[in-house]
Design an enzyme around this catalytic site. Structure first.
Site, short mmCIF file in Angstrom:
data_model
loop_
_atom_site.label_atom_id
_atom_site.label_comp_id
_atom_site.label_asym_id
_atom_site.label_seq_id
_atom_site.Cartn_x
_atom_site.Cartn_y
_atom_site.Cartn_z
N ASP A 17 46.73 -152.16 22.00
CA ASP A 17 45.93 -152.61 20.85
C ASP A 17 44.43 -152.52 21.17
O ASP A 17 44.03 -152.66 22.33
CB ASP A 17 46.33 -154.05 20.51
CG ASP A 17 45.92 -154.44 19.10
OD1 ASP A 17 45.47 -153.58 18.33
OD2 ASP A 17 46.07 -155.64 18.77
N GLY A 18 43.63 -152.31 20.12
CA GLY A 18 42.17 -152.35 20.28
C GLY A 18 41.46 -151.02 20.11
O GLY A 18 40.26 -150.93 20.35
N GLY A 20 40.70 -149.46 17.34
CA GLY A 20 39.72 -149.56 16.25
C GLY A 20 38.47 -150.28 16.71
O GLY A 20 37.33 -149.85 16.43
N ARG A 21 38.65 -151.38 17.44
CA ARG A 21 37.50 -152.15 17.91
C ARG A 21 36.70 -151.37 18.95
O ARG A 21 35.48 -151.45 19.01
CB ARG A 21 37.96 -153.52 18.45
CG ARG A 21 38.16 -154.54 17.34
CD ARG A 21 38.98 -155.70 17.79
NE ARG A 21 40.41 -155.34 17.85
CZ ARG A 21 41.35 -156.12 18.34
NH1 ARG A 21 41.03 -157.29 18.84
NH2 ARG A 21 42.61 -155.73 18.32
N TRP A 22 37.39 -150.62 19.77
CA TRP A 22 36.70 -149.79 20.77
C TRP A 22 35.75 -148.82 20.05
O TRP A 22 34.60 -148.64 20.45
CB TRP A 22 37.74 -149.01 21.59
CG TRP A 22 37.18 -148.18 22.70
CD1 TRP A 22 37.02 -148.54 24.01
CD2 TRP A 22 36.71 -146.82 22.60
NE1 TRP A 22 36.49 -147.51 24.73
CE2 TRP A 22 36.29 -146.44 23.90
CE3 TRP A 22 36.62 -145.90 21.57
CZ2 TRP A 22 35.78 -145.17 24.19
CZ3 TRP A 22 36.10 -144.64 21.84
CH2 TRP A 22 35.68 -144.29 23.15
N ARG A 30 37.34 -144.90 13.43
CA ARG A 30 38.54 -145.41 14.10
C ARG A 30 39.33 -144.29 14.77
O ARG A 30 39.96 -144.48 15.82
CB ARG A 30 39.42 -146.16 13.10
CG ARG A 30 38.80 -147.46 12.60
CD ARG A 30 39.72 -148.15 11.58
NE ARG A 30 41.02 -148.48 12.13
CZ ARG A 30 41.28 -149.61 12.82
NH1 ARG A 30 40.33 -150.51 12.99
NH2 ARG A 30 42.47 -149.82 13.29
N HIS A 34 41.44 -143.89 18.42
CA HIS A 34 42.84 -143.46 18.62
C HIS A 34 42.91 -142.28 19.58
O HIS A 34 43.83 -142.19 20.40
CB HIS A 34 43.48 -143.12 17.27
CG HIS A 34 43.65 -144.31 16.37
ND1 HIS A 34 44.17 -145.51 16.81
CD2 HIS A 34 43.35 -144.50 15.05
CE1 HIS A 34 44.19 -146.37 15.80
NE2 HIS A 34 43.70 -145.79 14.72
N LEU A 128 60.34 -141.40 35.71
CA LEU A 128 60.02 -142.51 34.80
C LEU A 128 60.57 -142.25 33.39
O LEU A 128 60.43 -141.16 32.85
CB LEU A 128 58.49 -142.62 34.75
CG LEU A 128 57.89 -143.60 33.75
CD1 LEU A 128 58.21 -145.04 34.12
CD2 LEU A 128 56.37 -143.42 33.68
N ARG A 179 49.72 -157.02 26.57
CA ARG A 179 49.03 -156.69 25.32
C ARG A 179 47.53 -156.65 25.59
O ARG A 179 46.97 -157.59 26.15
CB ARG A 179 49.32 -157.69 24.20
CG ARG A 179 48.64 -157.25 22.89
CD ARG A 179 49.09 -158.01 21.67
NE ARG A 179 48.52 -157.42 20.46
CZ ARG A 179 49.09 -157.43 19.26
NH1 ARG A 179 50.25 -158.03 19.10
NH2 ARG A 179 48.49 -156.86 18.22
N SER A 187 53.69 -159.14 17.34
CA SER A 187 53.62 -158.17 16.23
C SER A 187 54.91 -157.35 16.10
O SER A 187 54.87 -156.12 15.99
CB SER A 187 52.40 -157.25 16.40
OG SER A 187 51.21 -158.00 16.45
C1 IPE Z 1 50.55 -153.76 17.08
O1 IPE Z 1 49.19 -153.66 16.84
C2 IPE Z 1 51.20 -152.43 16.87
C3 IPE Z 1 50.87 -151.41 17.85
C4 IPE Z 1 50.15 -151.58 18.93
C5 IPE Z 1 51.44 -150.10 17.60
P1 IPE Z 1 48.55 -154.05 15.42
O2 IPE Z 1 47.10 -153.87 15.56
O3 IPE Z 1 49.22 -153.27 14.36
O4 IPE Z 1 48.97 -155.57 15.29
P2 IPE Z 1 48.41 -156.74 14.37
O5 IPE Z 1 48.44 -156.22 12.97
O6 IPE Z 1 47.02 -157.04 14.82
O7 IPE Z 1 49.34 -157.88 14.61
C1 IPE Z 2 46.14 -149.93 18.29
O1 IPE Z 2 44.81 -150.09 17.95
C2 IPE Z 2 46.75 -148.67 17.74
C3 IPE Z 2 47.75 -148.89 16.68
C4 IPE Z 2 48.12 -150.03 16.20
C5 IPE Z 2 48.38 -147.71 16.13
P1 IPE Z 2 44.36 -150.64 16.53
O2 IPE Z 2 44.19 -149.48 15.61
O3 IPE Z 2 45.25 -151.70 16.05
O4 IPE Z 2 42.93 -151.23 16.91
P2 IPE Z 2 42.26 -152.56 16.37
O5 IPE Z 2 43.25 -153.68 16.54
O6 IPE Z 2 41.92 -152.31 14.94
O7 IPE Z 2 41.05 -152.73 17.24
MG MG Z 3 45.27 -153.73 16.27
#
Ligand code: IPE
Ligand code: IPE
Ligand code: MG
Length: 231
Positions: A17-18, A20-22, A30, A34, A128, A179, A187
């Site tokens: 996760d993260g 988008g914030r990165w 965004r 990814h 693996l 996480r 999630s």
């Molecule tokens: C969880 O991340 C799903 C994946 C990492 C693929 P999200 O960013 O979708 O989770 P929420 O919406 O913050 O709970």
């Molecule tokens: C995780 O990063 C990737 C997926 C859920 C596919 P996010 O896209 O959720 O990034 P944030 O949470 O917005 O930073």
């Molecule tokens: Mg996220």
């Protein structure tokens, strides 16, 4: 160094996760997050191999992620396709076994075909096991297991029956779930298998995750006292 109680885990689940914030921190779209996130996936697989981990379940796309804007879903699907193509070329060399857990519904036909080919072609590899949780939801997985049992005509089910009818019945439960990005929730990830998992939450954003971060998580896990209800 802190006292260690556990060997290196066999199976680690990662909620990546993260992204988008990165990207937002760098005023980038965004999609750039990814793309960097996909590089972190490669790094983490290599690090896990080095550390002797046997199974890695990586949460790549949840059943809830369909509620994102269509352009973002397109970016994610195109990256996935690229990743599948890369594995197609490199998985054998690295002896990786690729598994995919999730629903098939809504995924593009060309992606489904590439997924199936990769899973079939790497099934005999002994290195693996990389289990990509793709279009994955843990509640759907549990419902899928129960539906399979109902189709066999069972009247009651045991916890073991459910475990044996999940997407990857031969995989041990993850000892450790990581996480990134500071969020502290599952999630809809591995709800059944996480009954006794240890959790490691880190503020590091997924595109910054690397071998050192994985080692930190594992070292932390090794100091945990797991009791399984006993004293
Ligand atoms: C969880 O991340 C799903 C994946 C990492 C693929 P999200 O960013 O979708 O989770 P929420 O919406 O913050 O709970
Ligand atoms: C995780 O990063 C990737 C997926 C859920 C596919 P996010 O896209 O959720 O990034 P944030 O949470 O917005 O930073
Ligand atoms: Mg996220």
């Amino acid at each position: 160094m802190a006292e260690t109680f556990n060997p290196t885990p066999q199976h680690i689940g990662i909620i990546m996760d993260g992204n988008g914030r990165w990207a937002a921190q760098r005023a980038l779209p965004r999609s750039a997050g990814h793309r960097e996130g996909a590089k972190a996936v490669q790094r983490t697989i290599e690090a896990a191999e080095k550390m002797g981990i046997k199974y890695l379940t990586m949460y790549a796309f949840s059943t809830e992620n369909w509620s994102r804007p269509p352009e973002e879903i397109d970016t994610l699907m195109n990256l996935l396709e690229k990743t599948l193509d890369e594995y197609q070329k490199s998985a054998h060399k690295k002896d990786l076994r690729i598994l995919i857990s999730g629903e098939r519904e809504h995924l593009r036909a060309d992606i489904l075909a590439k997924m199936d080919a990769l899973v079939a072609e790497t099934a005999q590899n002994k290195g693996l096991s990389v289990n990509l949780a793709l279009n994955y939801g843990a509640r759907q997985e549990i419902a899928h297991a129960v539906n399979r049992l109902l189709a066999q005509g069972v009247k009651t089910v045991t916890p073991q029956d459910i475990s044996l009818n999940l997407y990857q019945p031969e995989m041990p439960d993850p000892e450790l779930i990581i996480r990134t990005s500071g969020e502290e929730r599952l999630s809809n990830f591995l709800l059944w298998q996480a009954a006794y998992s240890e959790f490691y939450f880190t503020p590091v954003l997924w595109p910054d995750f690397n071998e050192e971060e994985l080692q930190k998580a594992v070292e932390n896990y090794r100091t945990r006292k797991r009791r399984f209800g006993a004293i």
